[in-house]
Design an enzyme around this catalytic site. Structure first.
Site, PDB file in Angstrom:
ATOM      1  N   GLN A  39       0.851  -1.191   0.000  1.00 23.68           N
ATOM      2  CA  GLN A  39       0.000   0.000   0.000  1.00 23.68           C
ATOM      3  C   GLN A  39       0.884   1.236   0.000  1.00 23.68           C
ATOM      4  O   GLN A  39       1.672   1.460   0.931  1.00 23.68           O
ATOM      5  CB  GLN A  39      -0.900  -0.001   1.237  1.00 23.68           C
ATOM      6  CG  GLN A  39      -1.556   1.324   1.575  1.00 23.68           C
ATOM      7  CD  GLN A  39      -2.500   1.809   0.491  1.00 23.68           C
ATOM      8  OE1 GLN A  39      -2.231   2.810  -0.166  1.00 23.68           O
ATOM      9  NE2 GLN A  39      -3.588   1.090   0.291  1.00 23.68           N
ATOM     10  N   SER A  56     -21.528   7.277   6.068  1.00 22.64           N
ATOM     11  CA  SER A  56     -22.224   7.099   4.795  1.00 22.64           C
ATOM     12  C   SER A  56     -22.530   5.624   4.542  1.00 22.64           C
ATOM     13  O   SER A  56     -23.619   5.268   4.059  1.00 22.64           O
ATOM     14  CB  SER A  56     -21.360   7.653   3.652  1.00 22.64           C
ATOM     15  OG  SER A  56     -21.913   7.360   2.396  1.00 22.64           O
ATOM     16  N   GLN A  73     -19.111   1.226  -3.669  1.00 24.03           N
ATOM     17  CA  GLN A  73     -18.056   0.748  -4.573  1.00 24.03           C
ATOM     18  C   GLN A  73     -17.290  -0.377  -3.890  1.00 24.03           C
ATOM     19  O   GLN A  73     -16.697  -0.172  -2.831  1.00 24.03           O
ATOM     20  CB  GLN A  73     -17.102   1.895  -4.920  1.00 24.03           C
ATOM     21  CG  GLN A  73     -15.941   1.489  -5.818  1.00 24.03           C
ATOM     22  CD  GLN A  73     -14.986   2.644  -6.064  1.00 24.03           C
ATOM     23  OE1 GLN A  73     -15.407   3.790  -6.192  1.00 24.03           O
ATOM     24  NE2 GLN A  73     -13.701   2.349  -6.122  1.00 24.03           N
ATOM     25  N   GLU A 117      -8.334   0.403   0.713  1.00 21.54           N
ATOM     26  CA  GLU A 117      -8.053   0.303   2.151  1.00 21.54           C
ATOM     27  C   GLU A 117      -8.885   1.285   2.968  1.00 21.54           C
ATOM     28  O   GLU A 117      -9.363   0.943   4.053  1.00 21.54           O
ATOM     29  CB  GLU A 117      -6.563   0.527   2.427  1.00 21.54           C
ATOM     30  CG  GLU A 117      -6.226   0.371   3.901  1.00 21.54           C
ATOM     31  CD  GLU A 117      -4.743   0.172   4.172  1.00 21.54           C
ATOM     32  OE1 GLU A 117      -4.332   0.410   5.320  1.00 21.54           O
ATOM     33  OE2 GLU A 117      -4.012  -0.210   3.255  1.00 21.54           O
ATOM     34  N   ARG A 148     -11.863   2.348   2.269  1.00 23.33           N
ATOM     35  CA  ARG A 148     -13.215   1.791   2.323  1.00 23.33           C
ATOM     36  C   ARG A 148     -13.299   0.625   3.314  1.00 23.33           C
ATOM     37  O   ARG A 148     -14.267   0.495   4.054  1.00 23.33           O
ATOM     38  CB  ARG A 148     -13.634   1.329   0.923  1.00 23.33           C
ATOM     39  CG  ARG A 148     -14.153   2.444   0.022  1.00 23.33           C
ATOM     40  CD  ARG A 148     -14.210   2.008  -1.421  1.00 23.33           C
ATOM     41  NE  ARG A 148     -12.900   2.069  -2.054  1.00 23.33           N
ATOM     42  CZ  ARG A 148     -12.550   1.352  -3.120  1.00 23.33           C
ATOM     43  NH1 ARG A 148     -13.403   0.494  -3.645  1.00 23.33           N
ATOM     44  NH2 ARG A 148     -11.355   1.487  -3.651  1.00 23.33           N
ATOM     45  N   ASN A 205      -4.233   4.313  -6.315  1.00 27.91           N
ATOM     46  CA  ASN A 205      -3.974   5.523  -5.539  1.00 27.91           C
ATOM     47  C   ASN A 205      -3.612   6.702  -6.432  1.00 27.91           C
ATOM     48  O   ASN A 205      -4.004   7.842  -6.168  1.00 27.91           O
ATOM     49  CB  ASN A 205      -2.854   5.260  -4.523  1.00 27.91           C
ATOM     50  CG  ASN A 205      -3.362   4.603  -3.259  1.00 27.91           C
ATOM     51  OD1 ASN A 205      -3.880   5.257  -2.368  1.00 27.91           O
ATOM     52  ND2 ASN A 205      -3.237   3.284  -3.186  1.00 27.91           N
TER      53      ASN A 205
END
Length: 282
Positions: free
Chosen positions: A30, A46, A54, A72, A74, A106
């Site tokens: 990452q 949310s 998504q 990540e 999410r 990213n």
């Protein structure tokens, strides 16, 4: 080269699966080193209200184990929202492809810090044996762009931290690479931050500081000059002066400089002996 967002490309080939969150481990490659806690909180609220819009992207690495490729933030928000399962696209991918896809995902979001981006480039080169040309082709960038990103990793850790804190741009950072000493870079970062200097103003500040260094070097004893060659321009000017002095003393040497991107190729031709000038016959 991927021209669409990563999840759109993968979604065309894979079905969405519901996977227990405890079976998904983070991506070791990452590129993003920091995540906004406020952003994760907002996303988790949310998700509680509308669900995950998504899906994340994972690859299977064992009978009941998956590794995250993209998403990540999410995944963290889903865990914070209390979800025990998460929708995911399961992609068949090796370790190298997973690392490249994580970087591309990213990059497409356009808010990856340039130091994190450069670190990701270096990791892909060192750990997966890619060349700069291969990496550039995989992520859809020019090789010169990759090379310039990697150059900023030459900065000392304390200089990088100061650039982070001052929120300077990548162009600011690359301009500061011309300064030979970390302590001097830190001094200029403080000035740039306090005076909110633009990139152009920063370039002028750096040029003025280098001119001052050069003048101080010229006025210093010769024994000090030999140790002060970190700035390429100082070394190049010293070579030219030596050639000029040799020519004045009868040794007809010449110096040619060829600009090659990040380097200068200097060719000095020196005759093996001094040719005495004979007086012309009357």
């Amino acid at each position: 080269m991927l021209s669409k967002p990563v999840f759109e490309v993968l979604e065309s080939n894979r079905q969405v699966e519901s996977i227990p969150v405890q079976m998904i481990r983070p991506n070791p490659y990452q590129p993003r080193r920091s995540f906004s806690e406020q952003s994760i909180d907002e996303l988790s609220r949310s998700i509680r209200r509308y669900g995950l819009m998504q899906p994340i992207v994972v690859r299977k690495i064992g009978p009941e184990q998956y590794e995250l490729i993209a998403g990540e933030r999410r995944l963290r928000a889903c865990k914070r929202a209390g979800l025990t399962r998460v929708d995911a696209l399961v992609q068949i991918a090796g370790e190298q492809e997973s690392a490249v896809l994580a970087l591309i995902e990213n990059l497409q979001r356009e808010n990856l810090h340039f130091f994190d981006e450069a670190e990701a480039f270096r990791n892909l080169l060192l750990e997966h044996g890619l060349t700069q040309e291969e990496l550039a082709r995989r992520i859809g960038k020019n090789q010169s762009t990759v090379a310039n990103k990697l150059r900023i990793l030459k900065m000392a850790p304390q200089v990088r931290d100061a650039i982070y804190a001052a929120r300077l741009s990548e162009r600011h950072a690359r301009t500061l690479l011309r300064i030979p000493e970390p302590q001097m870079q830190l001094e200029l970062i403080n000035i740039i931050h306090q005076e909110a200097l633009s990139v152009k103003a920063t370039e002028e500040l750096v040029e003025a500081r280098l001119d001052k260094l050069y003048r101080e070097t010229e006025e210093a004893p010769r024994k000090r000059i030999s140790g002060f060659v970190r700035d390429g321009r100082l070394l190049l000017n010293s070579i030219r002066k030596l050639v000029e002095q040799s020519t004045q003393n009868g040794l007809s040497a010449d110096c040619r400089v060829q600009d090659e991107n990040d380097y200068c190729i200097v060719t000095v031709r020196i005759p093996k002996r001094v040719v005495d000038k004979q007086p012309s016959a009357l």
